[in-house]
Design a protein around this motif. Structure first.
Motif: not given
Ligand SMILES: Nc1ncnc2c1ncn2[C@@H]1O[C@H](COP(=O)(O)OP(=O)(O)O)[C@@H](O)[C@H]1O
Ligand SMILES: [Mg+2]
Lengths: 288, 235
Positions: B71-72, B75, B81, B88-89, B92, B96-97, B100-101, B103, B108, B111, B148
């Motif tokens: 999965t990771h 992205a 997705h 959402v987290f 956080l 921060q949410n 983290l999107g 990544w 990054r 961002r 995100r």
């Protein structure tokens, strides 16, 4: 009873509590991340203490010198446990997961007894030996150094979890693994990191504990029990919760032992636990 | 084609729920994946992002097969997705949410700028940037979930029932954000139960029934199709 004695009990209770807290936070972190209870947590504490002991006995390394080494060894152990055992158990039924870490605990304890005998050992005259005078009370220097380093480790852990990208990703994985994964955060690596940090904390606690505590194969049992109480008391998955609960347990133990009778101290700790959990089932800082 | 799904089969254990589904999305295109509740829409899209393994079939993004990628690792290719029910987290903050999107390294690096762009699309998120996500309203959480997803700088945005349970004004605002994204050239796969809503935004649609592809075609022909009415209303 003198005021000084009570003050003495409060200070030594807090210092011991900081060690309980650092043991508990590893347990809490691992549970929060992947809902796995590490029943071998106490045995890893025991291994950390023996590692410290042998590094001292064989190589003459003082615990304060071998501290980073022992922490790193335990962290590597955590990664091994994750990839060697836990990973295979994730999709297994609950009972198999319990048996996995519980079996590991039994094996480690038996292995320690076989290799190192059930004898009690101590590290004599560590670098931190001695006593310090704080106002009217005397505190053992090993305990003071241990408590302060544990507090520092907590601060570092807190900063890492809340201030760094990786720490936030760890929290994200704990809060919603799938949402984190679709964003590109590698779940497996985060889990392994959680085990590394969790057992790394145990490594620090065990190394410091061995400067003033007996080292023997069963030493982890009681500490693990108190760590479980601390995790439930503080709230599963909460770092601050572990800190507060650990210190509270240390205080309860030492004050209870002083005011009532030392043989009641564990009973009092469990009384505190029941009292809190009846009022707040999710623990002091819990989210569930 | 940007995304190609070919004869996809997916099962939960022994219980197969998706049977031979094929679909495609071209770069910059908007497509709807429709179907009544339980028809397998989320299962398909979760398999595209890797949350579920494909039992058979192939999924390609930009010509690269995804089925063996975790999965990771999907992205960074440019797929975002936005999961069903926002996800959402909760503990956080909004900021921060969002961060983290972003990544993977390319996202990054950009961002800060991307976040400014997202605050432009959703000014509410700017007002709330230091609040914990769990304190947001449902509509704000959906904005955050989409924001995100956009933080990863995707070429394809897959959104699973983004309008579910939203107040009409919020839904309208969301629609205009999707129009903006489309005009910027982003491909969007809408997963929806609301046929009219989805086909007002998408050029083409695929309709699932019981885990199989029932009909596919341009939005205009699907909207008035009696077959579509039968699938959704059972008449
Ligand atoms: N985790 C699961 N385990 C078993 N069956 C599931 C699971 N999730 C969904 N299903 C089943 O798969 C089918 C398709 O579900 P889903 O993909 O969620 O449909 P949709 O998104 O179109 O509403 C349904 O019959 C549903 O009951
Ligand atoms: Mg769905």
């Amino acid at each position: 009873m003198s005021r000084d004695l009570i003050l003495q009990a409060i200070i030594s209770g807090i210092l011991m509590g900081l060690i309980y807290a650092l043991v508990a936070v590893g347990l809490s972190l691992i549970f929060g991340l992947m809902e796995i209870v590490n029943f071998a947590h106490g045995e890893f504490l025991m291994l950390a203490m023996f590692a410290t002991f042998w590094l001292w006995a064989v190589f003459g390394l003082d615990p304060l010198i071998s501290l980073p080494l022992v922490a790193a060894m335990l962290a590597c152990g955590g990664i091994l446990v994750h990839f060697g055992i836990i990973r295979r158990l994730l999709s297994a039924p609950m009972l198999a997961q319990v048996c996995g870490t519980f079996g590991l605990a039994v094996a480690l304890r038996a292995g320690a007894q076989f290799l190192w005998t059930p004898d009690f050992r101590t590290i004599t005259s560590p670098m931190s030996a001695g006593r310090v005078e704080i106002g009217p009370v005397f505190i053992g220097q090993p305990q003071l150094v241990a408590g302060l380093i544990c507090l520092f480790a907590f601060a570092a852990l807190w900063a890492f979890i809340t201030r760094t990208d990786t720490g936030l990703a760890l929290q994200a994985t704990a809060q919603d693994r799938q949402a984190a994964a679709v964003m590109g955060i590698p779940t497996e690596r985060m889990w392994a990191l959680g085990w590394a940090i969790g057992l790394g904390c145990v490594g620090i606690a065990g190394c410091l504990l061995s400067t003033f505590y007996y080292i023997f194969p069963e030493v982890g049992v009681n500490f693990a029990l108190l760590a479980f109480v601390a995790v439930a008391l503080g709230g599963f998955g909460s770092i601050i919760g572990s800190l507060v609960a650990g210190v509270l347990i240390g205080l309860t133990e030492s004050l209870g032992g002083l005011l009532l009778d030392p043989s009641y101290k564990t009973l009092i700790v469990f009384g505190l636990y029941l009292g809190v959990v009846i009022v707040r089932p999710m623990g002091l800082f819990g989210r569930f | 084609m940007l995304l190609e799904v070919e004869n996809l089969e997916v099962a939960y254990g022994d219980y197969q729920v998706v049977w031979g589904v094929s679909l495609a999305v071209a770069a910059g295109e908007s497509v709807a994946l429709l179907g009544p509740n339980g028809s397998g829409k989320s299962t398909v899209v979760n398999t595209i992002s890797g949350l579920l393994p494909a039992k058979a079939g192939d999924i390609r993004f930009n010509g690269v097969s995804l089925v063996d990628r975790p999965t990771h690792a999907r992205a960074p290719l440019g797929i975002a997705h936005v999961l069903e029910r926002r996800r959402v987290f909760p503990h956080l903050t909004v900021q921060q949410n969002l961060f983290l999107g972003a990544w993977h390294s390319a996202a990054r690096a950009a961002r800060g700028e991307t976040a400014q762009r997202i605050f432009g699309l959703f000014p509410r998120l700017l007002e709330r940037q230091n609040q914990l996500a769990r304190t947001l309203s449902g509509g704000e959480q959906q904005m955050l979930a989409i924001g995100r997803g956009l933080m990863a700088l995707p070429r394809l945005l897959m959104v699973d029932e983004p309008f579910l349970g939203l107040a009409p004004q919020v839904a309208q605002q969301l629609q205009s954000v999707f129009e903006t994204l489309k005009s910027e050239g982003m491909a969007i796969l809408f997963i929806e139960q609301n046929v009219r809503l989805a086909l007002s935004m998408a050029g083409r649609g695929y309709i699932l029934e019981g885990g199989r592809l029932a009909i596919a075609g341009p939005a205009a022909t699907l909207v008035d199709s009696p077959e579509v009415r039968r699938i959704f209303l059972g008449v």
